[in-house]
Design a protein around this motif. Structure first.
Motif, PDB file in Angstrom:
ATOM      1  N   PRO A 136     -14.652 -39.955  -3.301  1.00 22.88           N
ATOM      2  CA  PRO A 136     -16.119 -39.991  -3.278  1.00 22.88           C
ATOM      3  C   PRO A 136     -16.698 -39.930  -1.869  1.00 22.88           C
ATOM      4  CG  PRO A 136     -15.271 -42.186  -3.679  1.00 22.88           C
ATOM      5  CD  PRO A 136     -14.087 -41.266  -3.699  1.00 22.88           C
ATOM      6  N   THR A 137     -16.503 -38.790  -1.216  1.00 25.79           N
ATOM      7  CA  THR A 137     -17.030 -38.573   0.126  1.00 25.79           C
ATOM      8  C   THR A 137     -17.070 -37.075   0.400  1.00 25.79           C
ATOM      9  OG1 THR A 137     -16.684 -38.964   2.491  1.00 25.79           O
ATOM     10  CG2 THR A 137     -14.720 -38.786   1.125  1.00 25.79           C
ATOM     11  N   ASN A 138     -17.991 -36.669   1.269  1.00 23.30           N
ATOM     12  CA  ASN A 138     -18.023 -35.283   1.723  1.00 23.30           C
ATOM     13  C   ASN A 138     -17.107 -35.052   2.920  1.00 23.30           C
ATOM     14  OD1 ASN A 138     -19.698 -33.726   0.046  1.00 23.30           O
ATOM     15  ND2 ASN A 138     -21.545 -34.638   0.928  1.00 23.30           N
ATOM     16  N   LYS A 139     -16.574 -36.116   3.471  1.00 23.26           N
ATOM     17  CA  LYS A 139     -15.718 -35.988   4.635  1.00 23.26           C
ATOM     18  C   LYS A 139     -14.410 -35.284   4.266  1.00 23.26           C
ATOM     19  CE  LYS A 139     -18.284 -38.028   7.726  1.00 23.26           C
ATOM     20  NZ  LYS A 139     -18.762 -37.306   8.939  1.00 23.26           N
ATOM     21  N   PRO A 140     -13.914 -34.395   5.137  1.00 28.29           N
ATOM     22  CA  PRO A 140     -12.691 -33.656   4.821  1.00 28.29           C
ATOM     23  C   PRO A 140     -11.430 -34.464   5.064  1.00 28.29           C
ATOM     24  CG  PRO A 140     -13.478 -33.011   6.979  1.00 28.29           C
ATOM     25  CD  PRO A 140     -14.503 -33.968   6.419  1.00 28.29           C
ATOM     26  N   ILE A 141     -10.357 -34.012   4.457  1.00 27.27           N
ATOM     27  CA  ILE A 141      -9.026 -34.592   4.672  1.00 27.27           C
ATOM     28  C   ILE A 141      -8.073 -33.451   4.999  1.00 27.27           C
ATOM     29  CG2 ILE A 141      -7.084 -35.797   3.623  1.00 27.27           C
ATOM     30  CD1 ILE A 141      -9.092 -37.299   1.876  1.00 27.27           C
ATOM     31  N   PHE A 142      -7.589 -33.447   6.222  1.00 28.63           N
ATOM     32  CA  PHE A 142      -6.621 -32.440   6.645  1.00 28.63           C
ATOM     33  C   PHE A 142      -5.286 -33.120   6.915  1.00 28.63           C
ATOM     34  CE2 PHE A 142     -10.746 -30.795   8.207  1.00 28.63           C
ATOM     35  CZ  PHE A 142     -10.771 -29.563   7.547  1.00 28.63           C
ATOM     36  N   TYR A 143      -4.219 -32.346   6.791  1.00 27.50           N
ATOM     37  CA  TYR A 143      -2.953 -32.778   7.349  1.00 27.50           C
ATOM     38  C   TYR A 143      -2.886 -32.268   8.793  1.00 27.50           C
ATOM     39  CZ  TYR A 143      -1.427 -34.383   2.752  1.00 27.50           C
ATOM     40  OH  TYR A 143      -1.321 -35.063   1.563  1.00 27.50           O
ATOM     41  N   ASP A 144      -1.820 -32.602   9.486  1.00 28.51           N
ATOM     42  CA  ASP A 144      -1.723 -32.382  10.926  1.00 28.51           C
ATOM     43  C   ASP A 144      -2.056 -30.941  11.320  1.00 28.51           C
ATOM     44  OD1 ASP A 144      -1.119 -32.426  13.603  1.00 28.51           O
ATOM     45  OD2 ASP A 144       0.784 -33.485  13.355  1.00 28.51           O
TER      46      ASP A 144
END
Length: 447
Positions: A136-144
């Motif tokens: 529940p967020t617009n923030k992204p999640i990237f791997y390295d």
């Protein structure tokens, strides 16, 4: 939903070390015509009988509206919150390329109110083109970012784009009340509260009784009576028709309930749904999205490989899942995994049917169009070609980043391409025919 197992793609990945491509051009884009009509030799011949088309469309409608009629959520708590467990075991990074701390994910876990799931059971509908998120967020999640095949644009919080007018089942709400957990025909995840409206039994009855129309042009304005656009019409979007150049689109009233508003559209931009399955019609849709930018999980409301195929087939009333591996499991399936490149090429040449055959490798799916100058041609929305730096062996990507027509051996001309591993033909696992031997075509949301 897009499986975690598809996160590391072979032909659709971004890399940290990418060669300078300013003077390089993928040869296939010149060799193969970037016009699907060049492969539409059957023209306006019906490839699916009216009876078969009606049956497919009825099955599609059933799954499309199914979220409004579910007596309970289709998924359990483990699947609903898969991302919390999956990301907890990895170093994850934000939009600034820096590592996120453990507290960041802990806050999202509390925000998700996991132990209370599900607290809601409410039918709803999207009122604008929006996105499903894993958390529940617009923030992204990237791997390295420093690893080949990771970094932008592979935001693993981005699950799928969802077009306006899509039926939903709302099952949960975030602790701050800003996000709702929902299920639709093809996926599930978190969606912004303001992007949906709730529906009651009267709205459902009326909506389901109206004749649906399909958008056959892409990114076209749907204008209200005041002249302002309510949404962009997208291929894959289905809305009730109210006239030759009018559609009805759900909007959110002051109480958060759905009401239908009329929007104007040019008559050549819509068609009665389902569109007759002909090669000319299929080619016309493909040409609408040819050259559009790649969008992982619907990022920026662009399409990835499986969104392209799903949206195109939906116009014809053919329901396929959102995920590439699930799409490859629909209909008649031919296993290619144990064959050599030469054997795969022979099987495809002998058995593949233009515009009706999907070819899948891990994390990627393409549509077979036919042959051009004796070579198989496919439609694919691709990110890039894997490269290996000759000096230090690090991975990179030659970026293509769009929807295009290529052969099955794209990349042979790219300097330092990881050959033959990066070739599409090398990694092909299955050839499937989504219109044949479908069995039960109820499309279920999956993690």
């Amino acid at each position: 939903m897009i499986f975690l197992s598809t996160m590391v793609l072979l032909s659709s990945c971004a890399g940290f070390k990418t060669p300078d491509t300013s003077a390089i051009h993928l040869a296939d884009l010149d060799i193969f015509p970037q016009n699907a009509s060049a492969f539409a030799f059957e023209g306006d011949k019906l490839l699916v009988s009216p009876a078969e088309s009606a049956e497919l469309a009825e099955d599609y409608k059933k799954s499309f509206f199914d979220p409004w009629h579910r007596s309970s959520p289709l998924i359990d708590s483990k699947d609903a919150f898969w991302a919390l467990e999956a990301f907890a075991g990895h170093d994850i990074f934000g939009e600034n390329t820096l590592k996120r701390n453990a507290e960041w994910l802990d806050k999202l876990k509390k925000l998700s109110s996991v132990s209370a799931y599900p607290v809601l059971h409410l039918p709803a509908v999207t009122v604008r083109n929006t996105s499903l998120k894993a958390l529940p967020t617009n923030k992204p999640i990237f791997y390295d970012f420093k690893k080949g095949g990771e970094g932008f644009p592979f935001d693993y919080n981005q699950n799928s784009a969802v077009w306006a007018g899509t039926p939903l089942l709302v099952t949960h709400i975030s602790a701050d009340g800003l996000w709702l957990h929902v299920e639709c025909r093809f996926a599930f995840g978190w969606i912004k509260v303001q992007d949906i409206a709730f529906v009651d039994s009267c709205f459902i009855k009326k909506y389901e009784s109206l004749k649906l129309a399909a958008i056959v042009k892409d990114n076209i304005p749907l204008r209200g009576n005041n002249g302002f656009s309510v949404a962009a019409g997208r291929i894959g979007m289905l809305l009730p028709r109210s006239g030759d150049n009018h559609l009805l689109i759900p909007q959110r009233d002051i109480a958060g309930m759905a009401e239908l508003k009329e929007v104007r559209i040019q008559s050549d931009q819509i068609a009665d749904w389902p569109l007759p399955f002909t090669e000319n019609n299929m080619a016309g849709l493909i040409n609408q999205i040819m050259g559009q930018q790649y969008g992982w999980g619907g990022l920026y409301q662009d399409r990835d490989c499986s969104a392209t195929t799903m949206d195109i087939f939906s116009v014809f009333g053919v329901g396929i899942p959102r995920n590439s591996s699930q799409q490859a499991a629909v209909g008649k399936i031919v296993d290619l995994s144990s064959l050599t490149i030469e054997e795969k090429t022979g099987v495809i040449a002998a058995q593949a049917i233009p515009f009706r055959t999907l070819l899948e490798k891990k994390g990627h799916i393409v549509l077979y169009l036919g042959e051009f100058n004796g070579h198989p041609a496919v439609l694919q929305t691709m990110w890039g070609i894997k490269t290996i730096d000759p000096d230090d062996g690090s991975e990179g990507r030659f970026i293509v980043g769009k929807t295009c027509i290529t052969g099955l051996e794209s990349g042979r001309d790219i300097p330092h391409a990881d050959l033959p591993a990066t070739l599409l033909i090398k990694g092909l696992k299955t050839m499937s025919f989504p219109l044949v031997d479908r069995g039960s075509s109820q499309v279920k949301s999956e993690p």
